[in-house]
Design a protein around this motif. Structure first.
Motif, PDB file in Angstrom:
ATOM      1  N   GLY A   1      62.225  44.618  36.899  1.00  0.00           N
ATOM      2  CA  GLY A   1      61.870  43.692  37.968  1.00  0.00           C
ATOM      3  C   GLY A   1      60.390  43.361  37.968  1.00  0.00           C
ATOM      4  O   GLY A   1      59.986  42.215  38.148  1.00  0.00           O
ATOM      5  N   VAL A   2      59.558  44.376  37.735  1.00  0.00           N
ATOM      6  CA  VAL A   2      58.105  44.159  37.675  1.00  0.00           C
ATOM      7  C   VAL A   2      57.759  43.286  36.478  1.00  0.00           C
ATOM      8  O   VAL A   2      56.942  42.365  36.581  1.00  0.00           O
ATOM      9  N   LYS A   3      58.374  43.569  35.323  1.00  0.00           N
ATOM     10  CA  LYS A   3      58.118  42.742  34.128  1.00  0.00           C
ATOM     11  C   LYS A   3      58.530  41.291  34.355  1.00  0.00           C
ATOM     12  O   LYS A   3      57.818  40.366  33.978  1.00  0.00           O
ATOM     13  N   LEU A   4      59.700  41.089  34.967  1.00  0.00           N
ATOM     14  CA  LEU A   4      60.167  39.741  35.246  1.00  0.00           C
ATOM     15  C   LEU A   4      59.235  39.044  36.235  1.00  0.00           C
ATOM     16  O   LEU A   4      58.913  37.852  36.074  1.00  0.00           O
ATOM     17  N   TYR A   5      58.787  39.790  37.236  1.00  0.00           N
ATOM     18  CA  TYR A   5      57.873  39.214  38.223  1.00  0.00           C
ATOM     19  C   TYR A   5      56.548  38.799  37.580  1.00  0.00           C
ATOM     20  O   TYR A   5      56.026  37.723  37.836  1.00  0.00           O
ATOM     21  N   LYS A   6      56.015  39.671  36.715  1.00  0.00           N
ATOM     22  CA  LYS A   6      54.724  39.354  36.063  1.00  0.00           C
ATOM     23  C   LYS A   6      54.867  38.244  35.040  1.00  0.00           C
ATOM     24  O   LYS A   6      53.933  37.461  34.843  1.00  0.00           O
ATOM     25  N   SER A   7      56.011  38.168  34.358  1.00  0.00           N
ATOM     26  CA  SER A   7      56.169  37.128  33.325  1.00  0.00           C
ATOM     27  C   SER A   7      56.340  35.739  33.931  1.00  0.00           C
ATOM     28  O   SER A   7      56.125  34.749  33.253  1.00  0.00           O
ATOM     29  N   SER A   8      56.745  35.682  35.198  1.00  0.00           N
ATOM     30  CA  SER A   8      56.936  34.363  35.812  1.00  0.00           C
ATOM     31  C   SER A   8      55.637  33.770  36.333  1.00  0.00           C
ATOM     32  O   SER A   8      55.601  32.626  36.745  1.00  0.00           O
ATOM     33  N   ASN A   9      54.549  34.530  36.296  1.00  0.00           N
ATOM     34  CA  ASN A   9      53.249  34.015  36.754  1.00  0.00           C
ATOM     35  C   ASN A   9      52.598  33.134  35.711  1.00  0.00           C
ATOM     36  O   ASN A   9      52.623  33.211  34.592  1.00  0.00           O
TER      37      ASN A   9
ATOM     38  N   MET B   1      62.160  32.422  38.848  1.00  0.00           N
ATOM     39  CA  MET B   1      62.188  33.735  38.228  1.00  0.00           C
ATOM     40  C   MET B   1      61.400  34.742  39.043  1.00  0.00           C
ATOM     41  O   MET B   1      61.708  35.919  39.015  1.00  0.00           O
ATOM     42  N   LYS B   2      60.392  34.276  39.759  1.00  0.00           N
ATOM     43  CA  LYS B   2      59.577  35.183  40.544  1.00  0.00           C
ATOM     44  C   LYS B   2      60.424  35.816  41.657  1.00  0.00           C
ATOM     45  O   LYS B   2      60.284  37.004  41.933  1.00  0.00           O
ATOM     46  N   ARG B   3      61.299  35.018  42.280  1.00  0.00           N
ATOM     47  CA  ARG B   3      62.165  35.551  43.331  1.00  0.00           C
ATOM     48  C   ARG B   3      63.140  36.576  42.762  1.00  0.00           C
ATOM     49  O   ARG B   3      63.451  37.570  43.410  1.00  0.00           O
ATOM     50  N   ALA B   4      63.638  36.316  41.563  1.00  0.00           N
ATOM     51  CA  ALA B   4      64.564  37.262  40.938  1.00  0.00           C
ATOM     52  C   ALA B   4      63.876  38.596  40.684  1.00  0.00           C
ATOM     53  O   ALA B   4      64.473  39.658  40.869  1.00  0.00           O
ATOM     54  N   GLY B   5      62.628  38.545  40.265  1.00  0.00           N
ATOM     55  CA  GLY B   5      61.864  39.777  40.052  1.00  0.00           C
ATOM     56  C   GLY B   5      61.682  40.558  41.339  1.00  0.00           C
ATOM     57  O   GLY B   5      61.822  41.783  41.363  1.00  0.00           O
ATOM     58  N   VAL B   6      61.388  39.856  42.421  1.00  0.00           N
ATOM     59  CA  VAL B   6      61.223  40.521  43.718  1.00  0.00           C
ATOM     60  C   VAL B   6      62.530  41.156  44.165  1.00  0.00           C
ATOM     61  O   VAL B   6      62.553  42.299  44.638  1.00  0.00           O
ATOM     62  N   TYR B   7      63.643  40.428  43.999  1.00  0.00           N
ATOM     63  CA  TYR B   7      64.938  40.968  44.393  1.00  0.00           C
ATOM     64  C   TYR B   7      65.321  42.189  43.547  1.00  0.00           C
ATOM     65  O   TYR B   7      65.892  43.151  44.057  1.00  0.00           O
ATOM     66  N   LEU B   8      65.007  42.150  42.272  1.00  0.00           N
ATOM     67  CA  LEU B   8      65.270  43.318  41.422  1.00  0.00           C
ATOM     68  C   LEU B   8      64.440  44.517  41.860  1.00  0.00           C
ATOM     69  O   LEU B   8      64.940  45.645  41.902  1.00  0.00           O
TER      70      LEU B   8
END
Length: 78
Positions: free
Chosen positions: A70-78, A1-8
């Protein structure tokens, strides 16, 4: 999910940059066409310009909210 957040984040950042550049390049065209037009044509040009402004605003907001998602997805995957 972290990669998806970065790509978004990357995708919507590029989308937002292109929209801002497109809007910036549209302004001189509007003023040049308005300067050369007659009164009746000015009303049509202004209506067209307002429609384009509305579309640009919608695209800019979609880019902005895409970056936020994208930022929310990136932070939620941590």
């Amino acid at each position: 999910m972290k990669r998806a957040g970065v790509y978004l984040i990357i995708a919507f950042s590029l989308f937002l940059i292109v929209q801002i550049i497109w809007f910036y390049n549209m302004i001189p065209d509007f003023y040049n066409s308005l300067k050369d037009a007659e009164e009746m044509a000015r009303k049509v040009i202004i209506k067209t310009y307002l429609k384009e402004i509305l579309l640009h605003t919608i695209y800019v907001f979609s880019g902005f909210f895409g970056i936020l998602s994208g930022v929310k997805l990136y932070k939620s995957s941590n």
